[in-house]
Design a protein around this motif. Structure first.
Motif, PDB file in Angstrom:
ATOM      1  N   UNK A 111       0.840  -1.205   0.000  1.00 14.12           N
ATOM      2  CA  UNK A 111       0.000   0.000   0.000  1.00 14.12           C
ATOM      3  C   UNK A 111       0.870   1.248   0.000  1.00 14.12           C
ATOM      4  N   UNK A 112       0.355   2.294  -0.607  1.00 17.54           N
ATOM      5  CA  UNK A 112       1.126   3.533  -0.676  1.00 17.54           C
ATOM      6  C   UNK A 112       1.203   4.176   0.712  1.00 17.54           C
ATOM      7  N   UNK A 113       2.414   4.566   1.072  1.00 17.00           N
ATOM      8  CA  UNK A 113       2.653   5.091   2.423  1.00 17.00           C
ATOM      9  C   UNK A 113       3.357   6.434   2.301  1.00 17.00           C
ATOM     10  N   UNK A 114       2.590   7.508   2.539  1.00 22.30           N
ATOM     11  CA  UNK A 114       3.167   8.843   2.268  1.00 22.30           C
ATOM     12  C   UNK A 114       3.686   9.542   3.518  1.00 22.30           C
ATOM     13  N   UNK A 115       3.317   9.038   4.677  1.00 27.62           N
ATOM     14  CA  UNK A 115       3.651   9.759   5.909  1.00 27.62           C
ATOM     15  C   UNK A 115       5.130   9.555   6.262  1.00 27.62           C
ATOM     16  N   UNK A 116       5.807  10.652   6.612  1.00 24.65           N
ATOM     17  CA  UNK A 116       7.241  10.564   6.916  1.00 24.65           C
ATOM     18  C   UNK A 116       7.451   9.881   8.263  1.00 24.65           C
ATOM     19  N   UNK A 117       8.649   9.346   8.448  1.00 18.65           N
ATOM     20  CA  UNK A 117       8.961   8.661   9.712  1.00 18.65           C
ATOM     21  C   UNK A 117       8.950   9.661  10.870  1.00 18.65           C
ATOM     22  N   UNK A 118       9.318  10.925  10.575  1.00 11.37           N
ATOM     23  CA  UNK A 118       9.289  11.957  11.632  1.00 11.37           C
ATOM     24  C   UNK A 118       7.850  12.148  12.122  1.00 11.37           C
ATOM     25  N   UNK A 119       6.939  12.216  11.176  1.00 11.36           N
ATOM     26  CA  UNK A 119       5.532  12.412  11.532  1.00 11.36           C
ATOM     27  C   UNK A 119       5.023  11.205  12.332  1.00 11.36           C
ATOM     28  N   UNK A 120       5.422  10.003  11.887  1.00  9.46           N
ATOM     29  CA  UNK A 120       4.975   8.789  12.591  1.00  9.46           C
ATOM     30  C   UNK A 120       5.511   8.785  14.032  1.00  9.46           C
ATOM     31  N   UNK A 121       6.778   9.173  14.174  1.00  8.31           N
ATOM     32  CA  UNK A 121       7.374   9.201  15.520  1.00  8.31           C
ATOM     33  C   UNK A 121       6.648  10.219  16.394  1.00  8.31           C
ATOM     34  N   UNK A 122       6.297  11.339  15.775  1.00  4.91           N
ATOM     35  CA  UNK A 122       5.587  12.382  16.516  1.00  4.91           C
ATOM     36  C   UNK A 122       4.226  11.851  16.989  1.00  4.91           C
ATOM     37  N   UNK A 123       3.519  11.136  16.077  1.00  5.17           N
ATOM     38  CA  UNK A 123       2.216  10.567  16.453  1.00  5.17           C
ATOM     39  C   UNK A 123       2.380   9.562  17.597  1.00  5.17           C
ATOM     40  N   UNK A 124       3.423   8.765  17.507  1.00  6.92           N
ATOM     41  CA  UNK A 124       3.645   7.761  18.562  1.00  6.92           C
ATOM     42  C   UNK A 124       3.858   8.438  19.914  1.00  6.92           C
ATOM     43  N   UNK A 125       4.667   9.507  19.887  1.00 12.11           N
ATOM     44  CA  UNK A 125       4.947  10.239  21.132  1.00 12.11           C
ATOM     45  C   UNK A 125       3.665  10.822  21.736  1.00 12.11           C
ATOM     46  N   UNK A 126       2.867  11.456  20.868  1.00  7.53           N
ATOM     47  CA  UNK A 126       1.604  12.057  21.328  1.00  7.53           C
ATOM     48  C   UNK A 126       0.709  10.978  21.945  1.00  7.53           C
ATOM     49  N   UNK A 127       0.615   9.845  21.250  1.00  3.23           N
ATOM     50  CA  UNK A 127      -0.228   8.750  21.727  1.00  3.23           C
ATOM     51  C   UNK A 127       0.286   8.211  23.062  1.00  3.23           C
ATOM     52  N   UNK A 128       1.608   8.012  23.143  1.00  4.27           N
ATOM     53  CA  UNK A 128       2.166   7.440  24.364  1.00  4.27           C
ATOM     54  C   UNK A 128       1.917   8.320  25.582  1.00  4.27           C
ATOM     55  N   UNK A 129       2.007   9.629  25.368  1.00  4.19           N
ATOM     56  CA  UNK A 129       1.752  10.550  26.483  1.00  4.19           C
ATOM     57  C   UNK A 129       0.348  10.338  27.053  1.00  4.19           C
ATOM     58  N   UNK A 130      -0.607  10.187  26.125  1.00  2.00           N
ATOM     59  CA  UNK A 130      -1.998   9.996  26.528  1.00  2.00           C
ATOM     60  C   UNK A 130      -2.191   8.634  27.210  1.00  2.00           C
ATOM     61  N   UNK A 131      -1.592   7.616  26.611  1.00  2.00           N
ATOM     62  CA  UNK A 131      -1.687   6.253  27.165  1.00  2.00           C
ATOM     63  C   UNK A 131      -1.139   6.244  28.592  1.00  2.00           C
ATOM     64  N   UNK A 132       0.022   6.892  28.776  1.00  2.00           N
ATOM     65  CA  UNK A 132       0.645   6.910  30.106  1.00  2.00           C
ATOM     66  C   UNK A 132      -0.237   7.638  31.115  1.00  2.00           C
ATOM     67  N   UNK A 133      -0.875   8.697  30.645  1.00  2.00           N
ATOM     68  CA  UNK A 133      -1.766   9.455  31.545  1.00  2.00           C
ATOM     69  C   UNK A 133      -2.891   8.536  32.062  1.00  2.00           C
ATOM     70  N   UNK A 134      -3.503   7.788  31.144  1.00  2.00           N
ATOM     71  CA  UNK A 134      -4.606   6.922  31.573  1.00  2.00           C
ATOM     72  C   UNK A 134      -4.111   5.709  32.378  1.00  2.00           C
ATOM     73  N   UNK A 135      -2.912   5.235  32.067  1.00  2.00           N
ATOM     74  CA  UNK A 135      -2.346   4.112  32.830  1.00  2.00           C
ATOM     75  C   UNK A 135      -2.176   4.539  34.290  1.00  2.00           C
ATOM     76  N   UNK A 136      -1.642   5.748  34.464  1.00  2.00           N
ATOM     77  CA  UNK A 136      -1.435   6.263  35.825  1.00  2.00           C
ATOM     78  C   UNK A 136      -2.791   6.471  36.516  1.00  2.00           C
ATOM     79  N   UNK A 137      -3.740   7.034  35.771  1.00  2.00           N
ATOM     80  CA  UNK A 137      -5.073   7.286  36.355  1.00  2.00           C
ATOM     81  C   UNK A 137      -5.725   5.991  36.803  1.00  2.00           C
ATOM     82  N   UNK A 138      -5.589   4.939  35.990  1.00  2.00           N
ATOM     83  CA  UNK A 138      -6.243   3.679  36.374  1.00  2.00           C
ATOM     84  C   UNK A 138      -5.532   3.078  37.584  1.00  2.00           C
ATOM     85  N   UNK A 139      -4.224   3.268  37.663  1.00  2.00           N
ATOM     86  CA  UNK A 139      -3.508   2.808  38.852  1.00  2.00           C
ATOM     87  C   UNK A 139      -3.890   3.625  40.089  1.00  2.00           C
ATOM     88  N   UNK A 140      -4.089   4.929  39.885  1.00  2.00           N
ATOM     89  CA  UNK A 140      -4.452   5.815  41.001  1.00  2.00           C
ATOM     90  C   UNK A 140      -5.685   5.307  41.755  1.00  2.00           C
TER      91      UNK A 140
END
Ligand code: SAH
Ligand code: SF4
Ligand code: F3S
Length: 478
Positions: free
Chosen positions: A380-409
């Motif tokens: 499949x055609x893949x146009x998104x740059x690796x920088x953009x993908x890394x940025x998306x991963x970082x944004x997602x991880x921040x959110x995931x970590x926030x909810x992980x901590x909240x559920x532990x809280x």
């Protein structure tokens, strides 16, 4: 020499799977390991961890003993994973290290097995450029390790035997369990889902369920050995039985296992597609089925889910998620998410973020999409740059970590049941274990509790783990 072939691996034959009970047999002339040691480096998922338990048991049956590190071993096996490119890179990096080792210690035997061995390009690469690797075998002939090892030693040249088409189900195999109190039990092999990004259906073959009586017997034997927790293992456990029985499904197996007197039962991995209402009922009904469900969603965009071939929509996933939470209120639900799938726009990604905000997962494993040779998505055609993908991963991880901590809280100051597995590697005075919801807890308590499920009061909460102390009823707690 038998080399793998991707076109063969894609095929789904109508061949009836045979169940073989007397294939594994180590005769005295196979015990070539006397005085020698082995070391296995394992990559990848629980399936591979469990395969390593099989490899270890086979080698010990051949009289090899376990080495405490690779440098001291006479036999080194790399049990590999093919799921993403970085898994590959790690293995080739390790082969570089082992090559150096072999230059100083000529007699060591080196083998490569697992999912990477099933890939045509990898097997060819090892054949052409890594001639010093003695042995390559795949996921379908692990039980043949003794023959392959002896053959490669006798012939003194590279032995490659990787079958593309899965074989029969071999029963009565030995396992050297890594954990005394927790055990994995395969309930099925392979996967027929063919999600467009995934290599597993090619490396593990078609879906083959084990017979229910063989599974139940294995579990009963484990209980006799003192095992407290079993995890039913498969790439897509909810599809259990579909290839074998007309009217016996995962929900029936789970119920039959729950009726056995074992304190803790888990299962991985659940594909949302096959998750029935009856399954939810069984999990809710039996106290020994743990309130923990790993339910990979992969994306929050219907367009991307369709391209991935996941066979559900975001709405259907959320409905299932809510149904589970409603029937099992204390359930911990975790997930897997891929970012940067071909064609994923900013909008698609934002829909994933939205879904995470809706579900507030207890934990999520997140990955950047990695094209796998031979899979539909890799074309499949893949146009998104690796920088953009890394940025998306970082944004997602921040959110995931926030909810992980909240559920532990939510667990702070609560008393929760914890299966104590052992002593912390970092601190001799701390015990470690897992809650029923599969959260890691560092516990201050008595070492006699190892192997037992005890009440623990949670005293501190982090993103990835909890701290707690043994809770004794009627004791004066400050
Ligand atoms: N059988 C399980 C998943 C096994 S692989 C299931 O269907 O849920 C574990 C996870 O690796 C997947 O859930 C997916 O998120 C990720 N994964 C699989 N193939 C990938 C690829 N090509 N690139 C990035 N991540 C991938
Ligand atoms: Fe891969 Fe999909 Fe099968 Fe999981 S269900 S192993 S992601 S093909
Ligand atoms: Fe990797 Fe094979 Fe498991 S590809 S994730 S080791 S099934």
């Amino acid at each position: 020499m038998v080399l793998p072939n991707i076109n063969e691996a894609k095929k789904r034959t109508k061949n009836k799977v045979k169940f073989i009970y007397d294939e594994y047999n180590i005769t005295s002339d196979m015990k070539i390991g006397t005085g020698k040691t082995y070391y296995i480096k394992t990559y990848g998922c629980q399936m591979n961890e469990h395969d390593t338990e099989l490899l270890s048991a086979i080698l010990e049956d051949m009289n090899f003993t376990k080495a405490n590190n690779m440098e001291n071993a006479d036999l080194i096996l790399l049990n590999t994973c093919a799921i993403r490119e970085n898994a590959h890179n790690k293995v080739f990096g390790m082969l570089g290290r082992i090559k150096h080792l072999k230059e100083t210690k000529k007699d060591i035997i080196v083998g490569l097995c697992g999912c990477m061995a099933q890939e045509e390009s990898v097997a060819l690469n090892i054949k052409n450029k890594y001639k010093w690797v003695d042995l390559v075998f795949g996921t379908h002939n692990i039980h043949k390790l003794p023959d392959l090892l002896i053959e490669s030693q006798n012939k003194k040249h590279q032995e490659i035997e990787v079958y593309s088409i899965e074989g029969d189900i071999i029963e009565n195999l030995p396992y050297k369990r890594a954990n005394k109190y927790k055990a994995w039990v395969n309930i099925m092999y392979g996967c027929d889902k063919f999600c467009t990004y995934c290599i597993v259906p090619y490396t593990r073959g078609k879906q083959r369920s084990r017979k229910k009586e063989d599974i139940l017997k294995e579990i009963n034997d484990l209980i006799k050995d003192g095992v407290q927790e079993i995890t039913l293992l498969g790439q897509n456990v909810n599809a259990y039985g579909k290839d074998l029985y007309d009217d016996y499904k995962m929900e029936n197996l789970l119920e039959d296992v729950a009726k056995i007197n074992i304190p803790r039962i888990r299962f991985v991995t659940s594909h949302p597609w096959d998750f029935t209402d009856n399954m939810i009922e069984v999990i809710a009904k039996y106290k020994n089925v743990m309130p923990f469900i790993h339910l990979p969603v992969q994306s929050g965009s219907n367009k991307i889910l369709k391209l991935m071939g996941r066979r559900y929509t975001k709405e259907e996933y959320i409905t299932l998620f809510n149904k589970i939470k409603e029937k099992i209120p204390n359930a911990s639900i975790t997930t897997d998410i891929i970012v940067g799938f071909p064609g994923e726009t900013e909008e698609d990604f934002n829909e994933t973020i939205e879904l995470v905000n809706t579900c507030k997962f207890d934990l999520a494993y997140t990955f950047i999409y990695s094209p796998r040779e031979g899979t539909p998505a890799s074309k499949m055609e893949d146009k998104v740059s690796i920088e953009e993908k890394s940025h998306r991963l970082e944004t997602l991880n921040e959110l995931i970590n926030k909810y992980a901590k909240k559920s532990n809280d939510k667990l702070l100051n609560k008393i929760v049941p914890v299966l104590i597995e052992g002593i912390s590697e970092k601190n001799d005075n701390i015990l470690t274990g897992y809650t029923d919801t599969n959260k890691l807890v560092n516990v201050v308590g008595d070492k006699d509790n190892i192997g037992k499920i005890i009440d623990v009061k949670i005293t501190d909460v982090k993103t990835w783990s909890l701290d707690g102390e043994e809770y004794i009823k009627n004791k004066c707690h400050n």
